[in-house]
Structure formats: C-alpha cells, structure tokens
Design a protein around this motif. Structure first.
Motif, PDB file in Angstrom:
ATOM      1  N   GLN A 161       4.456   2.540   6.725  1.00 53.26           N
ATOM      2  CA  GLN A 161       3.655   2.679   7.940  1.00 53.26           C
ATOM      3  C   GLN A 161       4.480   2.248   9.149  1.00 53.26           C
ATOM      4  O   GLN A 161       4.616   2.972  10.114  1.00 53.26           O
ATOM      5  CB  GLN A 161       2.386   1.820   7.807  1.00 53.26           C
ATOM      6  CG  GLN A 161       1.362   1.955   8.917  1.00 53.26           C
ATOM      7  CD  GLN A 161       1.697   1.234  10.206  1.00 53.26           C
ATOM      8  OE1 GLN A 161       1.620   1.840  11.294  1.00 53.26           O
ATOM      9  NE2 GLN A 161       2.104  -0.005  10.125  1.00 53.26           N
ATOM     10  N   THR A 216       0.823  -1.215   0.000  1.00 47.78           N
ATOM     11  CA  THR A 216       0.000   0.000   0.000  1.00 47.78           C
ATOM     12  C   THR A 216       0.852   1.257   0.000  1.00 47.78           C
ATOM     13  O   THR A 216       0.524   2.244  -0.672  1.00 47.78           O
ATOM     14  CB  THR A 216      -0.911  -0.017   1.245  1.00 47.78           C
ATOM     15  OG1 THR A 216      -1.848  -1.074   1.080  1.00 47.78           O
ATOM     16  CG2 THR A 216      -1.654   1.284   1.423  1.00 47.78           C
ATOM     17  N   SER A 217       1.936   1.246   0.751  1.00 47.76           N
ATOM     18  CA  SER A 217       2.792   2.438   0.808  1.00 47.76           C
ATOM     19  C   SER A 217       3.353   2.749  -0.580  1.00 47.76           C
ATOM     20  O   SER A 217       3.567   3.897  -0.938  1.00 47.76           O
ATOM     21  CB  SER A 217       3.932   2.226   1.806  1.00 47.76           C
ATOM     22  OG  SER A 217       3.390   2.028   3.087  1.00 47.76           O
ATOM     23  N   VAL A 234      -4.223  -5.852   9.513  1.00 44.99           N
ATOM     24  CA  VAL A 234      -3.092  -6.082   8.606  1.00 44.99           C
ATOM     25  C   VAL A 234      -3.240  -5.195   7.362  1.00 44.99           C
ATOM     26  O   VAL A 234      -2.269  -4.632   6.853  1.00 44.99           O
ATOM     27  CB  VAL A 234      -3.006  -7.582   8.236  1.00 44.99           C
ATOM     28  CG1 VAL A 234      -2.097  -7.807   7.050  1.00 44.99           C
ATOM     29  CG2 VAL A 234      -2.493  -8.375   9.442  1.00 44.99           C
ATOM     30  N   LEU A 277      -5.314  -4.608  -4.321  1.00 41.16           N
ATOM     31  CA  LEU A 277      -4.533  -5.194  -3.217  1.00 41.16           C
ATOM     32  C   LEU A 277      -5.438  -5.448  -2.011  1.00 41.16           C
ATOM     33  O   LEU A 277      -5.388  -6.525  -1.391  1.00 41.16           O
ATOM     34  CB  LEU A 277      -3.368  -4.267  -2.832  1.00 41.16           C
ATOM     35  CG  LEU A 277      -2.549  -4.687  -1.619  1.00 41.16           C
ATOM     36  CD1 LEU A 277      -1.865  -6.029  -1.842  1.00 41.16           C
ATOM     37  CD2 LEU A 277      -1.492  -3.635  -1.278  1.00 41.16           C
TER      38      LEU A 277
HETATM   39  C1  AGP Z   1      -1.302  -3.375   2.941  1.00 33.97           C
HETATM   40  O1  AGP Z   1      -2.656  -3.565   3.107  1.00 33.97           O
HETATM   41  C2  AGP Z   1      -0.442  -4.497   3.250  1.00 33.97           C
HETATM   42  N1  AGP Z   1      -0.695  -5.119   4.472  1.00 33.97           N
HETATM   43  C3  AGP Z   1       1.020  -4.367   2.883  1.00 33.97           C
HETATM   44  O2  AGP Z   1       1.061  -4.312   1.496  1.00 33.97           O
HETATM   45  C4  AGP Z   1       1.834  -3.186   3.458  1.00 33.97           C
HETATM   46  O3  AGP Z   1       1.370  -1.982   2.925  1.00 33.97           O
HETATM   47  C5  AGP Z   1       3.308  -3.409   3.123  1.00 33.97           C
HETATM   48  O4  AGP Z   1       3.750  -4.602   3.725  1.00 33.97           O
HETATM   49  C6  AGP Z   1       4.186  -2.258   3.533  1.00 33.97           C
HETATM   50  O5  AGP Z   1       4.171  -2.045   4.907  1.00 33.97           O
HETATM   51  P1  AGP Z   1       4.773  -0.734   5.529  1.00 33.97           P
HETATM   52  O6  AGP Z   1       3.961   0.425   5.060  1.00 33.97           O
HETATM   53  O7  AGP Z   1       4.711  -0.928   7.000  1.00 33.97           O
HETATM   54  O8  AGP Z   1       6.195  -0.616   5.036  1.00 33.97           O
END
Ligand code: AGP
Length: 590
Positions: free
Chosen positions: A341, A295-296, A391, A470
């Motif tokens: 995140q 997502t990021s 999650v 996603l």
């Molecule tokens: C998003 O819904 C997921 N769980 C996953 O793609 C997440 O965004 C990815 O693992 C990156 O995490 P972060 O933002 O903590 O780096």
C-alpha cells in the motif's frame, strides 16, 4: 511511523511544519518535536504524546523563526521518552537533526564517539549530529560535514539538519528512504511524505543514494553524496484525494471499509498495455515470486491462488523480511511482484533491492505513486484507492485483489470476461457491507469476551482466514489465528473449549463440504461457530450471509463482514480501531 518536515520561507516555519506533521498523524507515532532558528540561535520543543498534547503543553506551532525542522517519532531505538524525541543535538547544541530510518552501526559509532563526547539519549539518531559537529569542525562546511558523516552511516536513512553555524538554511539527506521537496507560495519545504505538503504543490524533487539538499529562502541546491553540486529536475506528482467522508464522527477504519466498492471500481482502471507487458514477462519468467508484508501478503496469497487456478502458473509468496534468504534462487529470468500500500515498507524494499541486484524484473502494486517501490519497479499498477488513514488496511487490500484478479486473467488471455465480472461485484461488496453491519456489531460483543478467535477456510478463501485474523488481533487485541481448515486438527484443535469462537469462511463452492467436516470437528469440542457463507447450515451458531458470486470472487464479499467484526470488537473492548498500540501505518524500518 516517523515523519519529518522542514520549511524555509517568508512564513512562520513552525506553523507550516506543525500543520504538515498533523497530516502525518495517520502513520502512527509516539512523540513529536520541532526546532527553529531565530537570531542565529536554535530553539526547540519536544515531548512524548500526540501532536495536540505536545502543542497544548509546549506550543510548538508558535516557535518563532522562518527556518525550521519537525518530526513525529515511532520508537525503534531507545524507549519512548522526551529525551529520545527528535530533534537530537550535538553536544554543544549547535546542530539539530530529525531522522527517519535506522543507523544500523549506531552502537559502533557511539563507542568511538563516547571516548570524547557524552550522549544524552539512547537513540541511534544522536550519532548523526555528533558526527556532523565533528566533521564541521574539521572541514568548516556543513555540506562537507554531511558528506563525510553519511559515509560512516550504515542502513537506510532520511534526515534534516539545521545549525546556528549557517542559520539561514536547513539541510537534507537521504539514502534508500523517501525525502521530497516542493516550493510553496510562501517558501520551500522538504518532507518524508507527500501528504504533508500544502495542496497544489505537485512539482516534486526527490533525493536518492545519499544525495544532499541545501534549502535556503531562495530555493534548493542539490549535491551528490560527495558534496558536488548536481542538477535535478522536478517530477509532476498526480496526488490523489481521499474519498469524501459522509459522517465525520466515524473512525477512519469504518469509512474505509465502506469505500471498498469504490476501491474495486477505481482499481479496475489499469493500463491494458502494462497488463499485457506484465503478463508476457510472467509467462516468460523462470520463476515468479510475490513479496509483501501483512495484509499485502494476504493479497499476494490470493494472487498465487489465481495464477495457479486461472493461468496455470505456479508462483511463490515470500514475506518481505525473508526475501533475501531466498535470493540465491533469484536471477535475471525471475519476475518479482511486490505488493505494498505505502510503497515504503522497509522489508519489502529490501527484497526488491535484492531482486534488482540480480536483474530480476520487478512489477509492483502500490498506492503511493511517489514511493520508493514505484520508482524501483519496471511496471507499476497503481491501486488508486486514495489515502488510507486507518492503520488497518482494508480498501487497499480490496484494490490489491482487484488488480491481481485482472492480472491473472490477462495471463490466461481472459481479460474481457473478468472485467464484466469485476464490475458486477461492486454492488455485491456493498450488499455484503450492509447485510452484516448489525450482525457484526452484536457478534463483536460475544467475541470481545474471549482472548482468542480462530478463522478457518480452504482454497481460494484460505487467505481470507489469515487476513481476518490479522484484522482482529491488530485492532481489537483479541488474538486472531487464521489457518487452512484442514490444519485445525493438526494442533490448534487442542485450544478449542466450550464457547471458543471459530469463524468458518465456507461459501457454497468447491470448499464447502470439506470445510464443513472441519467445522464438525470443532463443534464437537464445544466451539461457537460463525459461518461466513452464501448458504446456511444448521451447524452455524451465527450466520454472516454473503452474496452468491463467481467461485473465485468470494474473497471480495467474504472479507467485508470480517473487517466489520474486527472493527466492532475493538469498539466493544473500548479500543480505538484507527490507532492500534505499538503499530504504525507504514513500517519504514527493518
Ligand atoms: C494491515 O492491516 C497492517 N497494518 C499491516 O500488516 C500492513 O499491511 C503491512 O505493514 C504492509 O504495509 P504495506 O502494504 O504498506 O507494505
């Protein structure tokens, strides 16, 4: 993902460790275990399953003793079974270890050790207690044994060790992975995640570069990676409380979707000086690279678009795990914008470390202030959205696109106009949520019957198609595929049959007419069209109405019904949206 906790004090260690592990549950795990020492002997229990399951069978929170270590495991090396759960032990069961990370050279180490020892698990972790035991017998001290053992380990790690050779203590060591220490009213604790500490413990010590800690009932002694004593100062940690939940019977994901207006409101509050400094660095840079995962990364795609559209600055988005393959083009005049995140994602950290070795400037957007990423960045923009428990990322994404919208406008010298527009968008995010709740729920019952759902959009909305796909696959296990609408006819159209759900994100902006052509192509093959737009069109089988907003701000409102759709599709399929199978909240392994 794996989490670890240690306690030494006047309280019952297992009790504090168990309640700390419960606070790590949101990260995702498949087994749990705990070890303590009483009367000089190691006691332990471990098993597969959730903490409450392991507790109901083994009563791990009742293990006696004032010193202990505990772990929740997300299997990376070795299948999910009781033997592979942590703690892992040396052959004589004199040393217990809980471990996060991957021992990248575990296979080679096992080969050397296997000549004289028998392993019982298939984990990489087990080599650590074996090495510790070997070096302890040579050197007669656990600190010296740790220093020698870690010199042999390749890859990032954090581990806690406890031994009946020195029963009043536990030991901790970390390289390139988080490991934090606090004193509490009853003792001293170590943990991989600040969330597992009792409230009010805000003076935090951290370990870096293979440093070692000895935790006694009197406090901490820190050592460098060679075993020499060092001084450390604690840092004050501003911990953020999560928003208050209105209805506790709901899943976290829905609560967090609903918290998004507040996420925008809080993320707007950024330091103007840091914004200016970041904008200046980006202006002067030879190249600007976003790096992120999941997502990021989708938020980064919006950043790339905004930099081009608003600031006329071309940039690139490189997936965290691919970053190192582009490192030849990174130099001291590069700016790397890392978005995460957790601030712990190993693939992102790998890229950021590569960037640092090239002396590039690192700007980060991160929700966890005590994270490795925040520590390794020149400028940090905190996301301020509180703990995200599900999650699936929702409110952190909203905070990320808020910060990126701000930054792109600082870059163009238009920060004053955008602040007002962002404030105005807050109630509209709420309207997008309310308007679509019922519709998303009924639509989910339709989508739940299909194995795949496609998402199309163009321009500034393209990344929403990716993000919505996603969310759909991650929480409902319906395959989701997002793409620029124009790409549909270059392959995916072959998969469209009568009734196949296609979500078209097509606000009444400069992308509307072109996207409509692609919708027509899909409709002609029998697709069931779900239109996400502020403007109705007869071609939509279902219309998810979103508020009219400024052209570049549609992602703020368009993503909301699609998060709801993923959520309700999971429920319609009888799946827990908060805990998708095989996934963890923060992925701390490569
Ligand atoms: C998003 O819904 C997921 N769980 C996953 O793609 C997440 O965004 C990815 O693992 C990156 O995490 P972060 O933002 O903590 O780096």
């Amino acid at each position: 993902m794996c989490g670890l906790i240690g306690y030494n004090g006047i309280g019952q260690a297992a009790h504090f460790i168990f309640s700390g592990l419960q606070k790590l549950e949101y990260r995702g795990y498949d087994s749990a275990g705990l070890a303590t020492i009483t009367d000089g002997l190691l006691q332990y229990k471990k098993d597969i399953g959730k903490l409450e399951e392991v507790e109901s069978i083994h009563h791990i929170s009742q293990l006696p003793g004032h010193v202990g270590i505990g772990h929740v495991r997300w299997a990376a090396h070795g299948k999910v079974d009781q033997v592979n759960a942590h703690p892992q032990f040396d052959e004589g069961h004199n040393i217990a270890v809980v471990h996060n990370g991957i021992v990248e050279n575990a296979r080679e180490l096992r080969c050397c050790l296997e000549n004289t020892h028998s392993f019982v698990s298939t984990t990489d972790t087990e080599v650590i207690p074996f090495l510790l035991a070997q070096y302890y017998h040579q050197k007669g001290s656990l600190i010296a044994a740790i220093a020698s053992a870690i010199a042999e380990l390749r890859g990032p790690f954090a581990f806690l060790a406890m031994s009946c050779y020195d029963p009043g203590k536990f030991f901790a060591c970390a390289r390139e992975m988080p490991l934090l220490f606090v004193s509490t009213p009853t003792g001293y604790m170590a943990a991989s995640d600040v969330n597992s500490f009792p409230d009010g413990c805000n003076q935090v010590y951290t370990l870096e570069d293979g440093q070692i800690a000895e935790v006694t009932s009197q406090g901490f002694v820190f050592y460098d990676s060679t075993g020499s004593i060092i001084e450390k100062q604690p840092e004050m940690l501003a911990r953020q409380a999560s928003a208050i939940y209105v209805n506790s019977s709901e899943y976290y994901m829905m609560r967090e979707i609903r918290e998004q207006p507040r996420a925008v409101e809080q993320a707007i509050e950024q330091s103007a000086a840091d914004m200016q400094a970041a904008a200046q660095a980006i202006k002067e840079a030879q190249n600007v690279i976003f790096t992120a995962c999941g997502t990021s990364r989708h938020a980064a795609l919006m950043g790339r678009y905004l930099f081009s559209r608003i600031s006329k600055r071309m940039s690139e988005v490189i997936i965290g795990s691919e970053f190192k393959y582009f490192s030849d083009a990174i130099c001291q005049d590069s700016v790397v914008i890392a978005i995460s995140q957790s601030g712990e994602t190993a693939d992102v950290m790998d890229g950021v470390r590569t960037a640092r070795t090239k002396n590039a400037k690192v700007i980060s957007l991160v929700n966890h202030h005590a994270s490795q990423l925040a520590r390794l960045s020149d400028i940090v923009f905190p996301l301020k959205c509180g703990t995200e428990n599900a999650v699936a990322a929702t409110k952190s994404y909203m905070a990320q696109i808020t910060v990126l919208t701000l930054l792109s406008h600082y870059l163009a010298g238009q920060q004053h106009d955008i602040l007002k527009k962002l404030k105005d968008i807050i109630p509209l995010v709420e309207i997008a949520y309310e308007t679509n709740l019922k519709r998303a729920e009924s639509l989910a019952r339709y989508i739940a019957k299909y194995n795949a759902c496609y998402f199309i959009a163009r321009g500034s909305n393209f990344h929403i198609a990716m993000e919505a796909a996603l969310k759909m696959k991650e929480v409902s296990y319906v395959h989701g595929e997002g793409m620029p609408a124009g790409e549909l006819k270059h392959g995916t159209l072959a998969l469209i049959e009568k009734g196949t759900p296609i979500v078209a994100i097509c606000p009444a902006d400069y992308t509307f007419d072109d996207t409509l052509c692609n919708i027509e192509e899909a409709k002609a093959r029998g697709a069931f069209i779900i239109g996400v737009s502020d403007k109705h069109h007869r071609i939509f089988d279902v219309w998810c109405k979103i508020p009219k907003v400024d052209e570049i701000l549609y992602p703020f409102v368009a993503i909301v019904p699609l998060q709801e759709l993923a959520y309700f599709t999971a429920l319609a399929r009888g799946v827990n949206p908060d805990r998708p199978r095989n996934l963890a909240k923060s992925i701390t392994v490569k």
